[in-house]
Design an enzyme around this catalytic site. Structure first.
Site, PDB file in Angstrom:
ATOM      1  CE1 TYR B 291      45.765  38.501  75.237  1.00  0.00           C
ATOM      2  CE2 TYR B 291      47.345  40.057  74.383  1.00  0.00           C
ATOM      3  CZ  TYR B 291      46.848  39.315  75.428  1.00  0.00           C
ATOM      4  OH  TYR B 291      47.440  39.396  76.659  1.00  0.00           O
ATOM      5  CE1 TYR B 341      46.297  41.997  79.482  1.00  0.00           C
ATOM      6  CE2 TYR B 341      47.112  42.070  81.724  1.00  0.00           C
ATOM      7  CZ  TYR B 341      47.339  41.863  80.382  1.00  0.00           C
ATOM      8  OH  TYR B 341      48.596  41.524  79.949  1.00  0.00           O
TER       9      TYR B 341
END
Ligand SMILES: [Zn+2]
Lengths: 139, 392
Positions: B291, B341
């Site tokens: 992440y 994203y």
């Protein structure tokens, strides 16, 4: 042609923050103190996350501390800050322990450093609201 | 009894990403599920579970998964929930789906993220020069912060990054090395928003500051779109159109306290559970999808999983280990910095593509043990998945 600059946001003196702003008007910096375990905390909360106690008082602190961290804002998110970029926001770790987010006055952004000793300096925004800020402290 | 190899990802759906405006957040979610079912060769009627990670556009989304069920016309679901652990949610959805399937509560679960934080340019209005695009989407201020000029999630993360750099000696070059390495991967990913834009360390330093120590290229993109995966039992997954991606291990870690004091994520805790379940050591990991809300987050995460000691990830990345041709490929689609994203779905989507061997030009040489991390709430929530194309 000049336009009136848009003012910076003035925080609302909410019931939770009223004692904080009352003290700031009088030139004092205060934080919450848990009546159950004595832990100091800021910003104010309805309960103590250490002992879950609900009762708290406000206590004067020295106003001395050091820069725990800082950032330098280049992006304008509110028109009131358009003339200020780049400006720094700092986290001050007070000698008594709690951390407070604020600004450092009278210090160019490229001179700010983690660990720099600072002390509180009050800035009056309106008759109701005085904002604690910080300045360099010589030790 | 561990669920290792008993549950698999059987389908993947990804809508167009970025400045796309032709659907609402619900529309993107529906499209992602439709694509994931098609990818798996399944029908809507095969789904009996639905988990949703609602993005910003869903508002409080207390009943988001029900809204999505209605939009998809799904009947007779045996599992449904809206979940939010920020960037850790995608991994957590897979975990909840796997547990429910292993317990016999349901058989086939769609795990979905969708958002539409960007407004079409014609609908953007600015009073006095404040941002209206990607910067506006996450520009909230908390409590007194607005009075001091502290706006947006970038500013809060920058505080933790600055403290971390001070304590561990991490440099601006180290942050830049993450952005450059991931861009090199993105340049090989046709689905990446920055596919066609090369990046050097010089370009990185010349890019505008958002909030120091973050240049704009240290910050994730903001994308409209949707992503979904279908989780089912290993047996059912073997009937799917695509090779199954088996779940070997899973864990969560939510350390609590002040992240600026901790300077670490929840990875150490989540890893312990996941690696024991998978029966692996750190050195067994061949490929990482981590992440990356910020370049900084990648450095912290590499250290917290034990690939480097604390403070050494900057040098590790700068030496090229995570870039194409390196010893430990990391964020091989370009990550959230350079591809798209979709919160925790970004690393998960790339993990599925890599584990299947479908990554084309950017395919990592080894893909038997793939680590996927999710991180949310300012290094405060964490999920770990270990996935593999092999059942065990
Ligand atoms: Zn207490």
């Amino acid at each position: 042609m000049s336009e009136t600059p848009i003012a910076k946001p003035v925080p609302e003196a909410s019931p939770a923050l009223a004692p904080f702003f009352a003290a700031a008007r009088a030139g004092r910096l205060v934080v919450q103190r848990c009546a159950g375990c004595g832990a100091l905390r800021f910003p104010p909360r309805e309960l103590c996350s250490r002992c879950l106690g609900l009762e708290a008082t406000w206590q004067d602190v020295s106003g001395r501390g050091e820069i725990f961290s800082y950032n330098v804002m280049h992006q304008v998110y509110h028109p009131g800050f358009a003339a200020d970029v780049p400006y720094a926001v700092v986290i001050v770790k007070l000698e008594e322990g709690p951390k407070i987010t604020s600004n450092l006055v009278g210090c160019p952004v490229d001179e700010i450093a983690v660990g720099m000793p600072v002390e509180v300096a009050f800035e009056q925004l309106s008759p109701e609201v005085t904002l604690p800020k910080f300045r360099r402290r010589r030790c | 009894m561990t669920p290792k190899g008993r549950v698999a990802i059987a389908g993947l759906g990804l809508t167009p990403q970025g400045q796309v405006y032709d659907r609402t957040h619900v529309g993107f979610a529906v499209e992602a599920v439709r694509l994931a079912l098609e990818d798996a060769g399944l029908a809507r009627t095969d789904l009996d579970g639905l988990l949703l990670n609602p993005g910003l556009a869903w508002g409080d989304a207390a009943m988001g998964s029900f809204m999505l069920q209605q939009a998809l016309g799904l009947r007779e679901l045996r599992l449904s929930a809206s979940m939010n652990l920020g960037g850790a949610t995608a991994g957590a959805m897979i975990q909840h789906a796997a547990l429910a399937i292993a317990a016999g509560m349901c058989t086939t679960v769609a795990c979905v993220f969708a958002d539409r934080p960007l407004k079409p340019p014609a609908e953007r209005r600015s009073r006095g020069g404040e941002p209206t695009g990607s910067a506006a989407a996450y520009a909230f201020a908390r409590g007194l912060d607005a009075a001091y000029g502290q706006f947006g999630i970038n500013a809060i993360y920058a505080m933790v990054a600055r403290r971390y750099m001070h304590v561990y000696g991490t440099t601006q070059d180290d942050l830049g090395a993450v952005a450059v390495a991931q861009r090199r991967w993105a340049n090989m990913n046709p689905a990446a928003q920055f596919h066609d834009v090369p990046l050097t360390l010089g370009d990185y330093h010349a890019s505008r500051w958002v909030v120091e120590p973050f240049h704009v290229l240290d910050c994730c993109l903001v994308s409209n779109g949707g992503a979904a995966v279908i989780v089912t039992s290993a047996e059912r997954a073997r009937d799917s159109k695509k090779p199954p991606v088996y779940v070997w291990g899973m864990g969560q870690g939510h350390p609590g306290g002040d992240p600026a004091e901790r300077l670490a994520s929840g990875a150490p805790l989540a890893k312990r559970t996941a690696f024991v379940m998978a029966g692996i050591e750190t050195s067994d990991v061949q490929l990482c999808e981590l992440y990356d809300c910020y370049s900084f987050t990648v450095l912290v995460t590499l250290e917290d999983y034990g690939f480097c000691r604390k403070g050494e990830a900057g040098a590790f990345v700068a030496a090229g280990h995570t870039a194409p041709g390196g010893t430990l490929p990391v964020n091989t689609g370009g990550g959230q910095l350079s591809s798209f994203y979709m919160w925790g779905m970004t690393p998960l989507v790339e993990a599925v593509i890599q584990a299947r061997g479908e990554a084309g030009e950017r395919q990592a040489p080894r893909r038997d043990v793939v680590l996927v991390s999710g991180n949310g709430g300012l290094l405060s929530t964490h999920s770990t998945l270990v996935v593999s194309p092999l059942p065990s």
